[in-house]
Scaffold this motif. Structure first.
Motif, PDB file in Angstrom:
ATOM      1  N   ASP A  48      43.008  55.873  69.407  1.00 13.68           N
ATOM      2  CA  ASP A  48      44.066  57.129  69.357  1.00 13.68           C
ATOM      3  C   ASP A  48      45.428  56.320  69.076  1.00 13.68           C
ATOM      4  O   ASP A  48      45.541  55.103  68.641  1.00 13.68           O
ATOM      5  N   SER A  49      46.521  57.006  69.416  1.00 13.27           N
ATOM      6  CA  SER A  49      47.825  56.397  69.316  1.00 13.27           C
ATOM      7  C   SER A  49      48.112  54.853  70.097  1.00 13.27           C
ATOM      8  O   SER A  49      48.875  54.070  69.696  1.00 13.27           O
ATOM      9  N   ASP A  52      46.975  52.739  67.297  1.00 11.62           N
ATOM     10  CA  ASP A  52      47.312  53.298  66.041  1.00 11.62           C
ATOM     11  C   ASP A  52      48.281  52.028  65.263  1.00 11.62           C
ATOM     12  O   ASP A  52      49.396  51.997  66.014  1.00 11.62           O
ATOM     13  N   ARG A  68      55.046  53.003  64.651  1.00 12.44           N
ATOM     14  CA  ARG A  68      53.918  52.986  65.509  1.00 12.44           C
ATOM     15  C   ARG A  68      54.279  53.530  66.883  1.00 12.44           C
ATOM     16  O   ARG A  68      55.672  53.745  67.411  1.00 12.44           O
ATOM     17  N   PHE A  69      53.374  53.955  67.881  1.00 14.64           N
ATOM     18  CA  PHE A  69      53.630  54.483  69.399  1.00 14.64           C
ATOM     19  C   PHE A  69      53.990  53.400  70.156  1.00 14.64           C
ATOM     20  O   PHE A  69      53.384  53.204  71.261  1.00 14.64           O
ATOM     21  N   GLU A 111      43.876  56.514  64.868  1.00  9.36           N
ATOM     22  CA  GLU A 111      45.118  57.525  64.609  1.00  9.36           C
ATOM     23  C   GLU A 111      45.753  58.219  65.735  1.00  9.36           C
ATOM     24  O   GLU A 111      44.873  58.631  66.695  1.00  9.36           O
ATOM     25  N   GLY A 112      47.011  58.183  65.830  1.00  7.88           N
ATOM     26  CA  GLY A 112      47.574  58.933  66.824  1.00  7.88           C
ATOM     27  C   GLY A 112      47.197  60.361  66.793  1.00  7.88           C
ATOM     28  O   GLY A 112      47.027  60.859  65.799  1.00  7.88           O
ATOM     29  N   GLN A 137      50.174  65.302  62.088  1.00  2.99           N
ATOM     30  CA  GLN A 137      49.365  64.249  62.481  1.00  2.99           C
ATOM     31  C   GLN A 137      47.956  64.559  62.056  1.00  2.99           C
ATOM     32  O   GLN A 137      47.707  65.545  62.080  1.00  2.99           O
ATOM     33  N   ASN A 169      43.525  61.683  74.753  1.00  2.00           N
ATOM     34  CA  ASN A 169      43.909  63.094  74.085  1.00  2.00           C
ATOM     35  C   ASN A 169      42.992  64.132  74.470  1.00  2.00           C
ATOM     36  O   ASN A 169      43.435  65.433  74.577  1.00  2.00           O
ATOM     37  N   ASP A 314      58.577  61.737  70.464  1.00  2.00           N
ATOM     38  CA  ASP A 314      57.860  60.531  70.849  1.00  2.00           C
ATOM     39  C   ASP A 314      58.303  59.093  70.448  1.00  2.00           C
ATOM     40  O   ASP A 314      59.038  59.165  69.209  1.00  2.00           O
ATOM     41  N   LEU A 316      56.464  57.219  68.295  1.00  2.00           N
ATOM     42  CA  LEU A 316      56.541  57.136  66.828  1.00  2.00           C
ATOM     43  C   LEU A 316      57.768  57.010  65.922  1.00  2.00           C
ATOM     44  O   LEU A 316      57.549  56.250  65.144  1.00  2.00           O
ATOM     45  N   HIS A 339      53.025  56.151  76.317  1.00  2.00           N
ATOM     46  CA  HIS A 339      52.799  54.846  75.429  1.00  2.00           C
ATOM     47  C   HIS A 339      53.738  53.653  76.065  1.00  2.00           C
ATOM     48  O   HIS A 339      54.774  53.837  76.356  1.00  2.00           O
TER      49      HIS A 339
END
Length: 373
Positions: A48-49, A52, A68-69, A111-112, A137, A169, A314, A316, A339
């Motif tokens: 996940d994020s 990512d 990026r996160f 993937e986020g 997303q 998530n 956020d 990202l 994050h």
């Protein structure tokens, strides 16, 4: 500056004594560390994020200098590990925010917003939205990420180090269900446990498809993150649910005979240790604030005329222009509500590298590093 000169520390978990050693090295200097000459290992990443490496970067970097996160332009733990082994981890696909996913040729499939096996993920457009699959997303489930890799490459090579994380998530999605309707608590707990089972089964699938060197990360203790201050669920309850997920994942790996064949990263204990010794590790703010200023991010989205600016709050979309303070990427633990910052990511990467180096399950990796395979 060489990689060996960067922040050094060793954390033992699950009852093992803890030792932390901090070298006075800034996150910026550490980011510039020269990759090692050991180029035989290729990194493949699912998740996940947290993992990512830039699925949404074309949009986020063009409009916000994000991508990026984390505290952009800093790198995340999967990129740091790739660099350590002489590799460069790039996204497998890029897209979202109005653009369908297109192949990018990399091995970073995470993937986020992705859940382990189900959709919708976090941050996806509402049902009925035009082009809802990529309007925001894309959040392709981790199960589908693995399937896509196997459809493209058929199996895993002996020189690949596979990194996989997931479940956060599913946790957040189901906590949201409880918030809206407390009577859904039993169903939410069942769904979270099922996600842990599915993650363990994915690890089994990777192993059966030739994965010899697999790193599995369990869920961190998000009750220590700023998120815990924003949800109407007691911290002790969040901890209990996360520990249940982690224990289920461990049981599934054991049941499939994989517990001694993979490197299982205890992210829960890792986060607790870092929070407890945050000041000694160079953090000024450990759990009470975010390095990225959400108000500045939504303000930037508003100035750009984007629909619903709150979506863009956020990490990202975080950049130095929206840091809470100039050195926030090194002073804070969290980039947003969950994050990690660049600094925290560096510590996490080094911890994982140390676990790989000492694990019986990755002894064959040492031969690869020496060019013997």
């Amino acid at each position: 500056m060489g990689r060996k000169q960067r922040i050094g520390f060793v954390i033992g978990v699950a009852g093992v004594a803890t030792a932390l050693v901090l070298a006075k090295t800034s996150p910026t200097a550490a980011q510039q560390a020269t990759p090692t000459e050991r180029v035989h290992v290729k990194i493949v990443s699912f998740g996940d994020s947290l993992s990512d490496v830039g699925t949404y970067a074309p949009f986020a970097s063009r409009l916000f200098n994000g991508g990026r996160f984390t505290t952009n332009p800093g790198t995340i733990w999967t990129q740091q590990i790739a660099s350590y082994y002489g590799d460069v981890l790039r996204p497998a696909f890029v897209g979202g925010f109005g653009h369908p996913l297109t192949p990018e040729g990399g091995f970073g499939y995470a993937e986020g917003g992705s859940r382990v096996a189900l959709q919708p993920g976090i941050g996806e457009a509402a049902a009925g939205t035009p082009d809802e699959a990529f309007a925001l997303q894309t959040a392709v489930p981790i199960k589908e990420q693995v399937s896509t890799f196997l459809s493209q490459h058929h199996n895993f090579a002996s020189n690949q180090l596979v990194l996989i994380n997931g479940g956060a998530n599913d946790l957040f999605f189901n906590l949201g269900r409880i918030e809206n309707d407390p009577l859904k608590l039993p169903l939410a707990l069942i769904a979270i446990e099922k996600a842990a089972i599915q993650l363990g089964e994915l690890v089994q699938r990777i192993h059966r498809a030739g994965g010899q060197h697999i790193v599995v990360m369990d869920l961190a203790d998000f009750s220590k993150a700023p998120l815990a201050q924003k949800v109407p669920v007691p911290k002790v309850a969040i901890q209990a649910v996360i520990l249940g997920f982690n224990e289920t994942l461990k049981v599934v790996l054991f049941a499939h005979g994989l517990l001694n064949k993979v490197v299982l990263i205890d992210a829960f204990s890792f986060m607790n240790q870092v929070v407890a010794q945050g000041q000694a590790l160079g953090f000024r703010t450990t759990s009470g604030g975010s390095a990225c200023n959400a108000r500045e991010e939504t303000g930037a989205a508003r100035r750009l005329g984007l629909h619903d600016p709150s979506i863009f709050s956020d990490s990202l979309f975080c950049s130095p222009a929206t840091y809470s303070e100039p050195k926030a990427d090194g002073d804070y633990m969290f980039a947003d509500t969950v994050h990690p910052t660049t600094h925290f990511s560096l510590l996490l990467a080094q911890y994982v590298e140390q676990q790989i180096a000492t694990s019986r399950s990755t002894r064959g990796l040492g031969r690869l590093l020496l060019g013997l395979q």
